[in-house]
Design a protein around this motif. Structure first.
Motif, PDB file in Angstrom:
ATOM      1  N   GLU A  47     -21.421  63.397  20.968  1.00 56.43           N
ATOM      2  CA  GLU A  47     -22.072  62.182  20.454  1.00 56.43           C
ATOM      3  C   GLU A  47     -21.139  61.413  19.520  1.00 56.43           C
ATOM      4  O   GLU A  47     -21.179  60.180  19.468  1.00 56.43           O
ATOM      5  CB  GLU A  47     -23.350  62.559  19.695  1.00 56.43           C
ATOM      6  CG  GLU A  47     -24.475  63.066  20.574  1.00 56.43           C
ATOM      7  CD  GLU A  47     -25.628  63.634  19.760  1.00 56.43           C
ATOM      8  OE1 GLU A  47     -25.614  63.474  18.517  1.00 56.43           O
ATOM      9  OE2 GLU A  47     -26.543  64.228  20.360  1.00 56.43           O
ATOM     10  N   GLN A  48     -20.291  62.143  18.800  1.00 55.97           N
ATOM     11  CA  GLN A  48     -19.359  61.525  17.853  1.00 55.97           C
ATOM     12  C   GLN A  48     -18.001  61.221  18.497  1.00 55.97           C
ATOM     13  O   GLN A  48     -17.043  60.881  17.807  1.00 55.97           O
ATOM     14  CB  GLN A  48     -19.154  62.455  16.650  1.00 55.97           C
ATOM     15  CG  GLN A  48     -20.403  62.678  15.807  1.00 55.97           C
ATOM     16  CD  GLN A  48     -20.890  61.405  15.152  1.00 55.97           C
ATOM     17  OE1 GLN A  48     -20.087  60.598  14.676  1.00 55.97           O
ATOM     18  NE2 GLN A  48     -22.205  61.211  15.126  1.00 55.97           N
ATOM     19  N   ARG A  87     -25.250  68.424  12.192  1.00 55.39           N
ATOM     20  CA  ARG A  87     -25.129  67.017  12.557  1.00 55.39           C
ATOM     21  C   ARG A  87     -24.472  66.198  11.440  1.00 55.39           C
ATOM     22  O   ARG A  87     -23.553  65.419  11.685  1.00 55.39           O
ATOM     23  CB  ARG A  87     -26.512  66.439  12.884  1.00 55.39           C
ATOM     24  CG  ARG A  87     -26.465  64.980  13.340  1.00 55.39           C
ATOM     25  CD  ARG A  87     -27.830  64.481  13.734  1.00 55.39           C
ATOM     26  NE  ARG A  87     -28.374  65.197  14.879  1.00 55.39           N
ATOM     27  CZ  ARG A  87     -28.033  64.946  16.135  1.00 55.39           C
ATOM     28  NH1 ARG A  87     -27.119  64.007  16.402  1.00 55.39           N
ATOM     29  NH2 ARG A  87     -28.566  65.629  17.123  1.00 55.39           N
ATOM     30  N   LYS A  88     -24.911  66.401  10.206  1.00 50.52           N
ATOM     31  CA  LYS A  88     -24.350  65.644   9.087  1.00 50.52           C
ATOM     32  C   LYS A  88     -22.880  65.996   8.883  1.00 50.52           C
ATOM     33  O   LYS A  88     -22.043  65.125   8.609  1.00 50.52           O
ATOM     34  CB  LYS A  88     -25.135  65.948   7.811  1.00 50.52           C
ATOM     35  CG  LYS A  88     -24.676  65.159   6.571  1.00 50.52           C
ATOM     36  CD  LYS A  88     -24.932  63.671   6.758  1.00 50.52           C
ATOM     37  CE  LYS A  88     -24.776  62.901   5.464  1.00 50.52           C
ATOM     38  NZ  LYS A  88     -23.420  62.886   4.934  1.00 50.52           N
ATOM     39  N   ALA A 146     -16.156  63.018  11.486  1.00 53.95           N
ATOM     40  CA  ALA A 146     -15.735  62.224  12.646  1.00 53.95           C
ATOM     41  C   ALA A 146     -14.528  61.327  12.382  1.00 53.95           C
ATOM     42  O   ALA A 146     -13.660  61.203  13.254  1.00 53.95           O
ATOM     43  CB  ALA A 146     -16.911  61.399  13.177  1.00 53.95           C
ATOM     44  N   VAL A 176     -23.272  67.493  19.535  1.00 54.94           N
ATOM     45  CA  VAL A 176     -23.036  66.539  18.445  1.00 54.94           C
ATOM     46  C   VAL A 176     -21.591  66.061  18.466  1.00 54.94           C
ATOM     47  O   VAL A 176     -21.305  64.889  18.208  1.00 54.94           O
ATOM     48  CB  VAL A 176     -23.396  67.157  17.080  1.00 54.94           C
ATOM     49  CG1 VAL A 176     -23.070  66.186  15.951  1.00 54.94           C
ATOM     50  CG2 VAL A 176     -24.872  67.544  17.037  1.00 54.94           C
ATOM     51  N   GLU A 220     -20.837  64.252  11.613  1.00 53.07           N
ATOM     52  CA  GLU A 220     -20.831  62.805  11.378  1.00 53.07           C
ATOM     53  C   GLU A 220     -19.826  62.453  10.281  1.00 53.07           C
ATOM     54  O   GLU A 220     -19.076  61.475  10.386  1.00 53.07           O
ATOM     55  CB  GLU A 220     -22.230  62.327  10.975  1.00 53.07           C
ATOM     56  CG  GLU A 220     -23.227  62.295  12.121  1.00 53.07           C
ATOM     57  CD  GLU A 220     -24.635  61.953  11.655  1.00 53.07           C
ATOM     58  OE1 GLU A 220     -24.855  61.854  10.419  1.00 53.07           O
ATOM     59  OE2 GLU A 220     -25.525  61.792  12.517  1.00 53.07           O
ATOM     60  N   ASP A 221     -19.792  63.264   9.228  1.00 48.18           N
ATOM     61  CA  ASP A 221     -18.883  62.991   8.107  1.00 48.18           C
ATOM     62  C   ASP A 221     -17.431  63.324   8.442  1.00 48.18           C
ATOM     63  O   ASP A 221     -16.506  62.727   7.889  1.00 48.18           O
ATOM     64  CB  ASP A 221     -19.318  63.776   6.864  1.00 48.18           C
ATOM     65  CG  ASP A 221     -20.568  63.203   6.211  1.00 48.18           C
ATOM     66  OD1 ASP A 221     -20.919  62.046   6.533  1.00 48.18           O
ATOM     67  OD2 ASP A 221     -21.187  63.894   5.394  1.00 48.18           O
TER      68      ASP A 221
END
Length: 367
Positions: free
Chosen positions: A165-166, A134-135, A141, A162, A138-139
């Motif tokens: 989601e991004q 997930r991290k 994205a 994920v 997110e980074d």
């Protein structure tokens, strides 16, 4: 790809003794699958590797009946065939000798995006693997990469979720025809996947998710991508096969390290130990090794700068780069008033600490 082209190509793939490598050889020599079937005996026998047995197999017209049925399925269900010589075929797969001659796709896949990574791993993903995945996404994205995986339990489906989601495009490479969903419990993700990307397969509607198909599927997962990331893996597992294929294709492989006592970190630790994978601790590692460039948005692993202890001279260099941006080593040495030999050593240490990165042209910048 016209129906006639698709029919002949699929028929060729059904000929006994013809796989992706042989089919490409025949097509490259004669121009198309249709011309392969029209070729005279001497033309075919003149091709290295073609003998009497394969020549006789090519004269078996029953393969066309099978191909006709699949062409009808493809057209009736809006499936898009991707032919290895066409411009819409995944560019990286074109460079894989055993890449599929034809891929079937569904959804809204945009293969023009060059930043494509595969994320795979164990079906028994732990909270450690989930948090890291997930991290990482997110980074990443802000770079808008395409996330490819195998739509299986564990790491695969979590990476797809994920990614969605991004708002990242995500591609599921499946080990069966597009007439079914496997595992069935993942059917609830299909609509969202096709809106945010879609599915690819080399398998016909008559193919079931048999064990051997997953091994074949793994080469597509590896071949599509610039890099393959192993989040978690036991000492043996399908994701390690994907890693080995990616290495064979000369693609970058990354593995997330874990404690030596953790069952689902053993495979990753072994990949790193045997130098078959790069150590992956955060998104910055991936960006640095793949030489991806952020345009306006900066990635967020700034926490490194908060927790890494710097010596006085290192802090002086870091502060200068943070203030002035990219700079040549000679200019850094001049402005920071230190000899080149001293600065060179400092820069290497700071790079290992993850607070700066080298750029082409002997430039350096703060992270």
């Amino acid at each position: 790809m016209t129906d006639t082209d698709l029919l002949n190509t699929l028929a060729l793939m059904r000929v006994e003794g013809v796989g992706d490598i042989v089919a490409k050889k025949l097509i490259n020599h004669l121009g198309s699958a249709e011309e392969v079937f029209k070729a005279k005996k001497m033309q075919l026998l003149a091709i290295e590797g073609v003998g009497e047995v394969l020549y006789n197999n090519l004269r078996n017209t029953s393969v066309f009946k099978l191909a006709e049925s699949e062409v009808k399925f493809v057209r009736d269900h809006g499936i898009k065939p991707l032919y290895y010589l066409d411009s819409n075929y995944p560019e990286r797969l074109k460079h894989c000798i055993d890449g599929p001659v034809v891929l079937f796709s569904s959804g809204n896949i945009d293969l023009a995006n060059r930043k494509t990574i595969s994320i795979v791993g164990t079906r028994q993903m732990t909270s450690y693997g989930a948090d890291f995945c997930r991290k990482l996404l997110e980074d990443l994205a802000p770079l808008n990469p395409v996330i490819t995986s195998g739509f299986a339990y564990g790491v695969d489906i979590f990476a797809h979720q994920v990614a969605m989601e991004q708002n990242l495009q995500t591609i599921g490479v499946v080990a069966h025809g597009l007439n079914q969903v496997y595992p069935k419990v993942h059917k609830k993700y299909v609509a969202a996947m096709e809106q945010n990307g879609g599915f690819l397969t080399e398998f016909w509607s008559t193919s079931n998710p048999d064990k051997e198909n997953f091994v074949k599927r793994n080469r597509i997962v590896a071949g599509l991508s610039e890099a393959t990331i192993i989040i978690e893996s036991a000492e043996k597992g399908g994701s390690l096969i994907t890693a080995n294929v990616a290495n064979d294709y000369n693609r970058d492989v990354f593995a997330v390290p874990g404690r030596v006592t953790d069952k689902y970190s053993m495979g990753c630790n072994n990949l790193i130990k045997s130098q078959r994978a790069n150590l992956l601790t955060n998104a910055a590692d991936l960006i640095y090794i793949l030489n991806w460039q952020l345009e306006e948005k900066k990635i967020q692993p700034v926490q490194k700068q908060l927790f890494v202890s710097l010596e006085p001279d290192e802090q002086k260099v870091y502060d200068y780069l943070l203030k002035n941006g990219k700079e040549l080593m000679d200019i850094i040495a001049l402005q920071c008033e230190m000899p080149i030999f001293r600065l060179s050593s400092l820069l290497l240490t700071m790079e290992l600490k993850g607070v700066i990165r080298p750029l082409p042209g002997k430039l350096f910048e703060a992270i």
